[in-house]
Design a protein around this motif. Structure first.
Motif, PDB file in Angstrom:
ATOM      1  N   GLU A   1     -41.561 -16.765  25.260  1.00  0.00           N
ATOM      2  CA  GLU A   1     -42.265 -17.402  26.374  1.00  0.00           C
ATOM      3  C   GLU A   1     -43.068 -18.616  25.922  1.00  0.00           C
ATOM      4  OE1 GLU A   1     -44.566 -14.255  28.002  1.00  0.00           O
ATOM      5  OE2 GLU A   1     -42.828 -13.210  28.882  1.00  0.00           O
ATOM      6  N   LEU A   2     -43.429 -18.657  24.647  1.00  0.00           N
ATOM      7  CA  LEU A   2     -44.164 -19.799  24.092  1.00  0.00           C
ATOM      8  C   LEU A   2     -43.239 -20.928  23.652  1.00  0.00           C
ATOM      9  CD1 LEU A   2     -46.831 -17.856  21.991  1.00  0.00           C
ATOM     10  CD2 LEU A   2     -47.171 -18.991  24.194  1.00  0.00           C
ATOM     11  N   GLY A   3     -41.937 -20.750  23.829  1.00  0.00           N
ATOM     12  CA  GLY A   3     -40.987 -21.811  23.512  1.00  0.00           C
ATOM     13  C   GLY A   3     -40.234 -21.629  22.219  1.00  0.00           C
ATOM     14  N   VAL A   4     -40.309 -20.446  21.607  1.00  0.00           N
ATOM     15  CA  VAL A   4     -39.597 -20.215  20.345  1.00  0.00           C
ATOM     16  C   VAL A   4     -38.118 -19.986  20.638  1.00  0.00           C
ATOM     17  CG1 VAL A   4     -39.373 -18.679  18.352  1.00  0.00           C
ATOM     18  CG2 VAL A   4     -41.645 -19.316  19.204  1.00  0.00           C
ATOM     19  N   ASP A   5     -37.261 -20.733  19.942  1.00  0.00           N
ATOM     20  CA  ASP A   5     -35.818 -20.652  20.142  1.00  0.00           C
ATOM     21  C   ASP A   5     -35.133 -19.731  19.143  1.00  0.00           C
ATOM     22  OD1 ASP A   5     -35.553 -22.817  22.217  1.00  0.00           O
ATOM     23  OD2 ASP A   5     -36.430 -24.000  20.587  1.00  0.00           O
ATOM     24  N   GLN A   6     -35.730 -19.591  17.951  1.00  0.00           N
ATOM     25  CA  GLN A   6     -35.132 -18.743  16.919  1.00  0.00           C
ATOM     26  C   GLN A   6     -36.225 -17.981  16.188  1.00  0.00           C
ATOM     27  OE1 GLN A   6     -32.941 -19.066  12.528  1.00  0.00           O
ATOM     28  NE2 GLN A   6     -32.674 -20.766  13.956  1.00  0.00           N
ATOM     29  N   PHE A   7     -35.960 -16.706  15.898  1.00  0.00           N
ATOM     30  CA  PHE A   7     -36.794 -15.939  14.985  1.00  0.00           C
ATOM     31  C   PHE A   7     -35.982 -15.662  13.738  1.00  0.00           C
ATOM     32  CE2 PHE A   7     -38.333 -11.748  13.384  1.00  0.00           C
ATOM     33  CZ  PHE A   7     -39.497 -12.246  12.812  1.00  0.00           C
ATOM     34  N   ALA A   8     -36.487 -16.097  12.583  1.00  0.00           N
ATOM     35  CA  ALA A   8     -35.812 -15.921  11.302  1.00  0.00           C
ATOM     36  C   ALA A   8     -36.596 -14.913  10.470  1.00  0.00           C
ATOM     37  CB  ALA A   8     -35.693 -17.250  10.561  1.00  0.00           C
TER      38      ALA A   8
ATOM     39  N   ASP B   1     -35.555 -32.801  14.272  1.00  0.00           N
ATOM     40  CA  ASP B   1     -34.746 -32.159  15.308  1.00  0.00           C
ATOM     41  C   ASP B   1     -35.232 -30.744  15.599  1.00  0.00           C
ATOM     42  OD1 ASP B   1     -32.677 -34.312  15.481  1.00  0.00           O
ATOM     43  OD2 ASP B   1     -32.352 -33.721  13.397  1.00  0.00           O
ATOM     44  N   GLY B   2     -35.952 -30.166  14.655  1.00  0.00           N
ATOM     45  CA  GLY B   2     -36.456 -28.814  14.823  1.00  0.00           C
ATOM     46  C   GLY B   2     -37.760 -28.635  14.085  1.00  0.00           C
ATOM     47  N   PHE B   3     -38.520 -27.619  14.483  1.00  0.00           N
ATOM     48  CA  PHE B   3     -39.818 -27.289  13.893  1.00  0.00           C
ATOM     49  C   PHE B   3     -39.737 -25.884  13.327  1.00  0.00           C
ATOM     50  CE2 PHE B   3     -44.207 -25.538  15.206  1.00  0.00           C
ATOM     51  CZ  PHE B   3     -44.727 -25.682  13.930  1.00  0.00           C
ATOM     52  N   ILE B   4     -40.008 -25.743  12.023  1.00  0.00           N
ATOM     53  CA  ILE B   4     -40.059 -24.437  11.367  1.00  0.00           C
ATOM     54  C   ILE B   4     -41.524 -24.048  11.175  1.00  0.00           C
ATOM     55  CG2 ILE B   4     -39.531 -23.138   9.272  1.00  0.00           C
ATOM     56  CD1 ILE B   4     -37.083 -24.975   8.902  1.00  0.00           C
ATOM     57  N   LEU B   5     -41.916 -22.939  11.785  1.00  0.00           N
ATOM     58  CA  LEU B   5     -43.279 -22.412  11.648  1.00  0.00           C
ATOM     59  C   LEU B   5     -43.186 -21.086  10.914  1.00  0.00           C
ATOM     60  CD1 LEU B   5     -46.295 -22.301  12.130  1.00  0.00           C
ATOM     61  CD2 LEU B   5     -45.825 -21.385  14.414  1.00  0.00           C
ATOM     62  N   GLN B   6     -43.771 -21.035   9.737  1.00  0.00           N
ATOM     63  CA  GLN B   6     -43.662 -19.849   8.910  1.00  0.00           C
ATOM     64  C   GLN B   6     -44.852 -18.922   9.139  1.00  0.00           C
ATOM     65  OE1 GLN B   6     -41.600 -21.023   4.899  1.00  0.00           O
ATOM     66  NE2 GLN B   6     -42.650 -22.842   5.681  1.00  0.00           N
TER      67      GLN B   6
ATOM     68  N   ALA C   1     -36.237 -31.113  23.425  1.00  0.00           N
ATOM     69  CA  ALA C   1     -35.056 -31.207  22.576  1.00  0.00           C
ATOM     70  C   ALA C   1     -35.317 -30.731  21.154  1.00  0.00           C
ATOM     71  CB  ALA C   1     -34.539 -32.640  22.549  1.00  0.00           C
ATOM     72  N   ILE C   2     -36.575 -30.477  20.812  1.00  0.00           N
ATOM     73  CA  ILE C   2     -36.916 -30.019  19.465  1.00  0.00           C
ATOM     74  C   ILE C   2     -36.797 -28.499  19.401  1.00  0.00           C
ATOM     75  CG2 ILE C   2     -38.717 -29.895  17.702  1.00  0.00           C
ATOM     76  CD1 ILE C   2     -39.814 -32.521  18.811  1.00  0.00           C
ATOM     77  N   THR C   3     -35.914 -28.007  18.543  1.00  0.00           N
ATOM     78  CA  THR C   3     -35.736 -26.566  18.368  1.00  0.00           C
ATOM     79  C   THR C   3     -36.943 -25.983  17.636  1.00  0.00           C
ATOM     80  OG1 THR C   3     -33.342 -26.859  18.240  1.00  0.00           O
ATOM     81  CG2 THR C   3     -34.236 -24.794  17.390  1.00  0.00           C
ATOM     82  N   VAL C   4     -37.435 -24.845  18.115  1.00  0.00           N
ATOM     83  CA  VAL C   4     -38.578 -24.190  17.491  1.00  0.00           C
ATOM     84  C   VAL C   4     -38.104 -22.901  16.820  1.00  0.00           C
ATOM     85  CG1 VAL C   4     -40.833 -23.118  17.851  1.00  0.00           C
ATOM     86  CG2 VAL C   4     -40.191 -25.155  19.167  1.00  0.00           C
ATOM     87  N   CYS C   5     -38.317 -22.826  15.515  1.00  0.00           N
ATOM     88  CA  CYS C   5     -37.937 -21.656  14.722  1.00  0.00           C
ATOM     89  C   CYS C   5     -39.186 -21.041  14.103  1.00  0.00           C
ATOM     90  CB  CYS C   5     -36.947 -22.049  13.629  1.00  0.00           C
ATOM     91  SG  CYS C   5     -36.551 -20.730  12.460  1.00  0.00           S
ATOM     92  N   VAL C   6     -39.483 -19.805  14.459  1.00  0.00           N
ATOM     93  CA  VAL C   6     -40.546 -19.046  13.818  1.00  0.00           C
ATOM     94  C   VAL C   6     -39.912 -18.158  12.748  1.00  0.00           C
ATOM     95  CG1 VAL C   6     -42.070 -17.054  14.171  1.00  0.00           C
ATOM     96  CG2 VAL C   6     -42.298 -19.068  15.619  1.00  0.00           C
ATOM     97  N   ALA C   7     -40.454 -18.205  11.543  1.00  0.00           N
ATOM     98  CA  ALA C   7     -39.933 -17.420  10.423  1.00  0.00           C
ATOM     99  C   ALA C   7     -41.042 -16.546   9.852  1.00  0.00           C
ATOM    100  CB  ALA C   7     -39.385 -18.342   9.336  1.00  0.00           C
ATOM    101  N   ALA C   8     -40.764 -15.254   9.707  1.00  0.00           N
ATOM    102  CA  ALA C   8     -41.770 -14.317   9.213  1.00  0.00           C
ATOM    103  C   ALA C   8     -41.083 -13.022   8.805  1.00  0.00           C
ATOM    104  CB  ALA C   8     -42.814 -14.038  10.298  1.00  0.00           C
ATOM    105  N   PRO C   9     -41.728 -12.202   7.978  1.00  0.00           N
ATOM    106  CA  PRO C   9     -41.163 -10.894   7.670  1.00  0.00           C
ATOM    107  C   PRO C   9     -41.131  -9.997   8.902  1.00  0.00           C
ATOM    108  CG  PRO C   9     -42.804 -11.514   6.033  1.00  0.00           C
ATOM    109  CD  PRO C   9     -42.930 -12.483   7.175  1.00  0.00           C
ATOM    110  N   ALA C  10     -40.107  -9.165   8.979  1.00  0.00           N
ATOM    111  CA  ALA C  10     -40.018  -8.131  10.004  1.00  0.00           C
ATOM    112  C   ALA C  10     -39.709  -6.811   9.304  1.00  0.00           C
ATOM    113  CB  ALA C  10     -38.933  -8.465  11.015  1.00  0.00           C
TER     114      ALA C  10
END
Length: 333
Positions: A301-308, A166-171, A198-207
């Motif tokens: 703009e690249l389709g990321v729905d969440q930044f974690a 349902d979603g994609f996590i990219l670390q 329909a696939i949620t895209v979540c990018v996760a990285a330090p900020a």
């Protein structure tokens, strides 16, 4: 764009709960934790407290795996939390890095991961699933809902994500690699007859918000080492110059010499001295507020729905507050 906070479950657990409450007050919608039973405290126990002490935060592991818990136990745990707190969990899942390796096991195969995604979701939503050859159903679940988001880097894992998750996590937060991987996931979804959008895209990285880039890099260099564990697996599988994975991801680990999990995910990790500044800058979000806004707009703009945000550094409260004051209001409708 949604925002999430990612924490290790270091004791005391009350501090993890307090940081998640702080994140919710600042407009974050997701609270994530590591899941590695040997290295940190049990996340699902802490998830219950987080859910009890927040009102809107969605909670889940980043990421669990199909090897350290039986699938019906994982499903029942999520379903119990949802029954108690109203469908506010997300199952982040992957092959397993620290959780498996620290316990002396190899990461799970993609075949096992794919089967687990289907079974855990079905069981947690009240449907029958086959586990270890036996059909089972959890009879007390009513109106269950469990999105399952997969973490992936390599071409086969990206394809599996598009086919099942349902979603994609990219670390990592490198725009070039984000674009390449999001396209791979969406292409696989389309080929599988699914709706790619329909696939949620979540990018996760330090900020890290601030003007001292040298200090910020040293606080976040550990992340390149963590990602490097997965990259080393990809290089071993596909080769360094195979073309299966972009060299923008693989080239930096050429000077990597092993990894000590006792420092996993921590600032000052001595196993990450091979990570160059350029990779820290590409993989993370560093610098003043405007630099964060510019990179996040690019990712959106690249389709990321969440930044974690991975907040394993010396300024996590300040970063949570800075995002709540300056960044989330600018990027959230």
């Amino acid at each position: 764009m949604d925002f999430g906070l990612v924490l290790q479950t270091d004791p005391p657990a009350a501090k993890v709960v307090d940081l998640m409450r702080r994140a919710e007050r600042n407009g974050f919608r997701y609270g994530w934790t590591f899941d590695s039973a040997v290295l940190w405290q049990e996340p699902f126990v802490i998830h219950s407290r987080i859910l009890e002490h927040t009102e809107r935060l969605h909670v889940g592991p980043m990421v669990t795996n199909p090897g350290t818990r039986s699938w019906e136990v994982t499903a029942s745990t999520f379903a119990t939390l949802n029954d108690m707190y109203g469908n506010r969990t997300v199952c982040g899942i992957g092959r397993g890095d620290s959780a498996m390796r620290v316990a002396g096991r190899r990461p799970n195969t993609l075949a096992r991961l794919g089967a687990a995604v289907d079974a855990i979701r079905d069981l947690a939503e009240g449907r029958e699933a086959v586990v270890d050859g036996s059909p089972i159903r959890i009879p007390w679940i009513k109106n269950g809902r469990l999105p399952v988001w997969m973490a992936a880097y390599g071409p086969k894992a990206l394809a599996l994500t598009g086919q099942k998750a349902d979603g994609f996590i990219l670390q990592l937060a490198d725009p070039y690699l984000t674009e390449w991987m999001v396209k791979a996931v969406r292409r696989a979804a389309e080929e599988a007859g699914r709706d790619p959008a329909a696939i949620t895209v979540c990018v996760a990285a330090p900020a890290y918000v601030g003007d001292d880039l040298d200090h910020a890099r040293e606080q976040c260099r550990w992340f390149g080492g963590m990602v490097g564990n997965h990259v080393a697996d990809l290089v071993a599988r596909y080769g360094e110059h195979s073309g299966a994975v972009p060299e923008e991801l693989t080239a930096y680990i050429k000077n990597r010499h092993g990894y000590d999990y006792s420092h996993h995910g921590r600032a000052g990790n001595p196993s990450t001295d091979f990570v160059p500044d350029a990779v820290v800058d590409r993989f993370c979000l560093l610098g003043p507020v405007q630099a964060h806004l510019e990179k996040l707009n690019t990712l959106r703009e690249l389709g990321v729905d969440q930044f974690a945000i991975y907040a394993m550094h010396d300024a996590r409260e300040a970063v949570i507050d800075a995002y709540g004051t300056h960044i989330i209001p600018a990027l959230t409708p």
